[in-house]
Design an enzyme around this catalytic site. Structure first.
Site, PDB file in Angstrom:
ATOM      1  N   HIS A 258       1.002  -1.002  -0.189  1.00  0.00           N
ATOM      2  CA  HIS A 258      -0.110  -0.058   0.014  1.00  0.00           C
ATOM      3  C   HIS A 258       1.040   1.087  -0.087  1.00  0.00           C
ATOM      4  CE1 HIS A 258      -3.677  -1.986   1.328  1.00  0.00           C
ATOM      5  NE2 HIS A 258      -3.960  -1.764   0.209  1.00  0.00           N
TER       6      HIS A 258
ATOM      7  N   ASP B 291       0.643   3.822   1.633  1.00  0.00           N
ATOM      8  CA  ASP B 291       1.068   4.387   2.873  1.00  0.00           C
ATOM      9  C   ASP B 291       2.259   3.560   3.820  1.00  0.00           C
ATOM     10  OD1 ASP B 291      -0.871   2.229   3.372  1.00  0.00           O
ATOM     11  OD2 ASP B 291      -1.217   3.096   5.398  1.00  0.00           O
TER      12      ASP B 291
ATOM     13  N   HIS C 259      -5.068  -9.031   4.730  1.00  0.00           N
ATOM     14  CA  HIS C 259      -5.418  -7.602   4.536  1.00  0.00           C
ATOM     15  C   HIS C 259      -6.169  -7.469   3.449  1.00  0.00           C
ATOM     16  CE1 HIS C 259      -4.631  -3.211   5.296  1.00  0.00           C
ATOM     17  NE2 HIS C 259      -3.587  -3.224   4.331  1.00  0.00           N
TER      18      HIS C 259
ATOM     19  N   ASP D 232      -1.386  -2.355  14.497  1.00  0.00           N
ATOM     20  CA  ASP D 232      -2.051  -1.632  13.705  1.00  0.00           C
ATOM     21  C   ASP D 232      -3.451  -1.109  14.400  1.00  0.00           C
ATOM     22  OD1 ASP D 232      -3.974  -0.528  11.754  1.00  0.00           O
ATOM     23  OD2 ASP D 232      -3.959  -2.354  10.335  1.00  0.00           O
TER      24      ASP D 232
ATOM     25  N   HIS E 238      -8.516  -3.540   7.589  1.00  0.00           N
ATOM     26  CA  HIS E 238      -7.926  -3.450   8.881  1.00  0.00           C
ATOM     27  C   HIS E 238      -8.954  -4.112   9.912  1.00  0.00           C
ATOM     28  CE1 HIS E 238      -4.851  -0.684   7.466  1.00  0.00           C
ATOM     29  NE2 HIS E 238      -6.131  -0.097   6.758  1.00  0.00           N
TER      30      HIS E 238
ATOM     31  N   ASP F 137       5.728  18.247  -4.385  1.00  0.00           N
ATOM     32  CA  ASP F 137       5.092  18.625  -5.801  1.00  0.00           C
ATOM     33  C   ASP F 137       5.482  17.816  -6.998  1.00  0.00           C
ATOM     34  OD1 ASP F 137       4.498  19.805  -8.107  1.00  0.00           O
ATOM     35  OD2 ASP F 137       4.438  21.857  -7.277  1.00  0.00           O
TER      36      ASP F 137
END
Ligand SMILES: [Zn+2]
Ligand SMILES: [Zn+2]
Length: 565
Positions: A81, A83, A147, A201, A374, A452
């Site tokens: 993922h 993140d 997951h 988590d 999750h 950016d």
């Protein structure tokens, strides 16, 4: 960059420093050190709020990694993922060692490295669940967890101070689509052997019960396949490989062709198929350019844009601006994803456009078309019961999730002969484990770096970034009045510049041409686009930024202000 110093590692001490993800959702990253060896766990990004103009991505401040450059021996990834892997291209240049991950995780990292022109050489090292690798004083074991996507692992890291367990992201899916089960046995064994600390988590700690299996959405989708007489268009996260598999299987069963539409979904479905994580029977998949040549009732499109992103496939389809995919009455559009907070308006806008096309809209509020990846409270308690750590550190959540997880942990361990000590840590806290116990001993520099992507490299943290933009290139505000009835320009746009330096005598022609850019941008847009403020603002911002970059070589902060009159 943050100016506070990076503390040295104390001798005979295990030190764990969360660099991101403890206090926010996203940019998960953690450093684990003993003596001269530091390993990094995950390197994720966070996505900006819609009002953070000009920011494409947020990564953790990497001052800590830079200061430890010589000591960082490896980066270990739990799953693919964004993140958890989005910042890998920003972290890899800062150290020399290998990057460990499962097959799918590394396959998702590869295109990112290509984009950043990073030569990985032999640095990407593939691992499988139950594999062990040794890095200095650490032995890292990979443990299968379930997951919302395949090939995810937790980590058990044996250190001179004891074993620590990092769950990564997980839920306990007892009917996994790919048959790869959560390795509960290994968690139990580790618990029996003795675990110094558990890092788990916290995302869904405030949800009661169990989250549910990925297969739980099949019934709802079956109804949609049966009940839809036209095209089915399903928007999902581009990493939702399991969701794609369910949709492909149902499409096969119901005699529909499947088209993946949108860059990231096309890319990820290709990777997943190449590695065997997504199985599409021969003859089922078509290109999006072929969609029009099939009858609507014979097609399923799996598309990007579940968050209403203006440039993604769903938004283009919704305003009838997609080259290959059109929708109309009889068609059904399904949002098979959760609404990420902050995106409500953009999603609502896209849904209204879909409704204008006459198509049905189905969201997760109406039918069970999405399930979280999750674990809920009971799953989190189960892991605590199995691992029975001496110390517990909630990770992956905002402060309220972490503190709720801490309370739950205390309750789970209450009355057992083992008392759990909770360390409620936040980004930058230096957690030390030694013979005298564990404590939060120090603070390392952390923060957020806004990226950016049209710029090469990084810009400082939030305030610095805006200051630098403003200091170097100034700000351009374009006030654009649009007629509420026709969607056309109502009068000339007004361009206001502050701190933006133009050679004398050039300002008039430059701003005149910028007005032309605005007029063209509006002329080229459909009536529907023109009446969508969010979409037009973004279009104007991109167009003006490009124009000023091309003409002046500068990147002022561009702020279009759209007014309907
Ligand atoms: Zn995840
Ligand atoms: Zn995550």
């Amino acid at each position: 960059m943050n100016q506070s110093a990076v503390p040295d590692v104390s001798p005979s001490t295990l030190e764990v420093v969360p660099l991101g993800g403890l206090g926010e959702f996203g940019m998960n990253m953690m450093a684990v050190s003993w003596g001269d060896t530091t390993i990094l766990i995950d390197a994720g990004v966070m996505f900006p709020d819609p009002d953070q103009l000009g920011v494409d991505l947020i990564i953790p401040d990497l001052t800590f990694v830079e200061a430890r450059r010589e000591k960082v021996k490896a980066l270990v990834l739990t799953h693919a993922h964004e993140d958890h892997i989005g910042a890998v291209p920003h972290v890899m240049p800062l150290f020399d060692g290998p990057v460990y991950g499962t097959a799918l995780t590394l396959a998702f990292v590869e295109p990112k490295l290509e984009e950043h022109e990073i030569e990985a050489g032999d640095r990407l090292r593939r691992v499988s669940p139950r594999d062990r690798i040794t890095i200095g004083p650490f032995t890292i074991e990979f443990i299968r967890v379930t997951h919302s996507m395949p090939d995810c692992v937790a980590l058990a890291i044996s250190t001179p101070a004891g074993t620590i367990v990092h769950t990564g992201d997980f839920k306990i899916d007892q009917t996994p689509i790919d048959g790869e089960h959560f390795d509960l046995h290994r968690f139990a064994e580790l618990g029996a052997e003795g675990v110094l600390a558990l890092f788990a988590d916290s995302t869904n700690i405030d949800r009661k019960g169990f989250t549910g299996s990925e297969i739980d959405v099949i019934d709802s989708f079956e109804e949609l396949f049966t009940g839809t007489h036209g095209k089915l268009v399903v928007a999902a996260f581009s990493s939702s490989i399991y969701r794609m598999q369910i949709l492909v299987d149902l499409a096969t069963q119901f005699d529909r062709k499947v088209a993946f539409v949108g860059r990231s979904i096309v890319q990820n479905s290709e990777i997943a198929q190449r590695l065997g994580f997504l199985r599409v029977p021969v003859g089922v998949q078509i290109r999006d350019s072929e969609v029009a040549s099939f009858a609507a009732q014979d097609v399923l499109c799996v598309v990007t844009g579940s968050q209403g992103e203006p440039q993604a496939a769903l938004s283009r389809i919704a305003i009838d601006d997609h080259r290959n995919v059109k929708i109309g009455p009889d068609d059904t559009v399904v949002l098979s994803a959760r609404v990420i907070p902050g995106n409500e308006k953009a999603i609502a806008r896209a849904m209204s456009h879909v409704a204008r096309r006459g198509a049905d809209v189905v969201t997760a509020d109406m039918k069970h078309v999405h399930v979280s990846g999750h674990g809920s409270a009971e799953e989190l308690k189960l892991i605590l019961s199995l691992v029975r750590p001496r110390y517990f550190v909630p990770i992956h959540g905002e402060y309220r999730h972490l503190s709720q997880h801490a309370r739950v942990a205390t309750r789970v361990m209450n009355g057992t002969d083992r008392k759990v000590h909770v360390l409620l840590a936040q980004d930058g806290d230096v957690i030390q484990f030694d013979d005298n116990g564990a404590r939060i001993a120090d603070k390392a520099p952390t923060g957020r770096v806004l990226i950016d992507v049209t710029r090469v490299g990084e810009v400082g943290d939030e305030v610095l970034r805006d200051r630098r933009h403003l200091a170097a290139d100034g700000i351009i505000v374009a006030v654009v009045a649009i007629s509420r009835h026709t969607g056309k320009l109502a009068g000339d746009p007004e361009i206001v510049a502050r701190g933006f330096v133009v050679e004398s005598g050039q300002a008039e022609s430059l701003f005149g041409d910028a007005e032309g850019v605005i007029a063209d941008c509006i002329d080229e847009s459909s009536v529907e686009e023109r009446t969508d403020q969010g979409l037009m603002t973004e279009k104007l911002r991109v167009g003006l930024r490009r124009f000023f970059k091309k003409r002046t070589g500068r990147r002022p902060l561009v702020l279009p202000v759209l007014m309907e009159i």
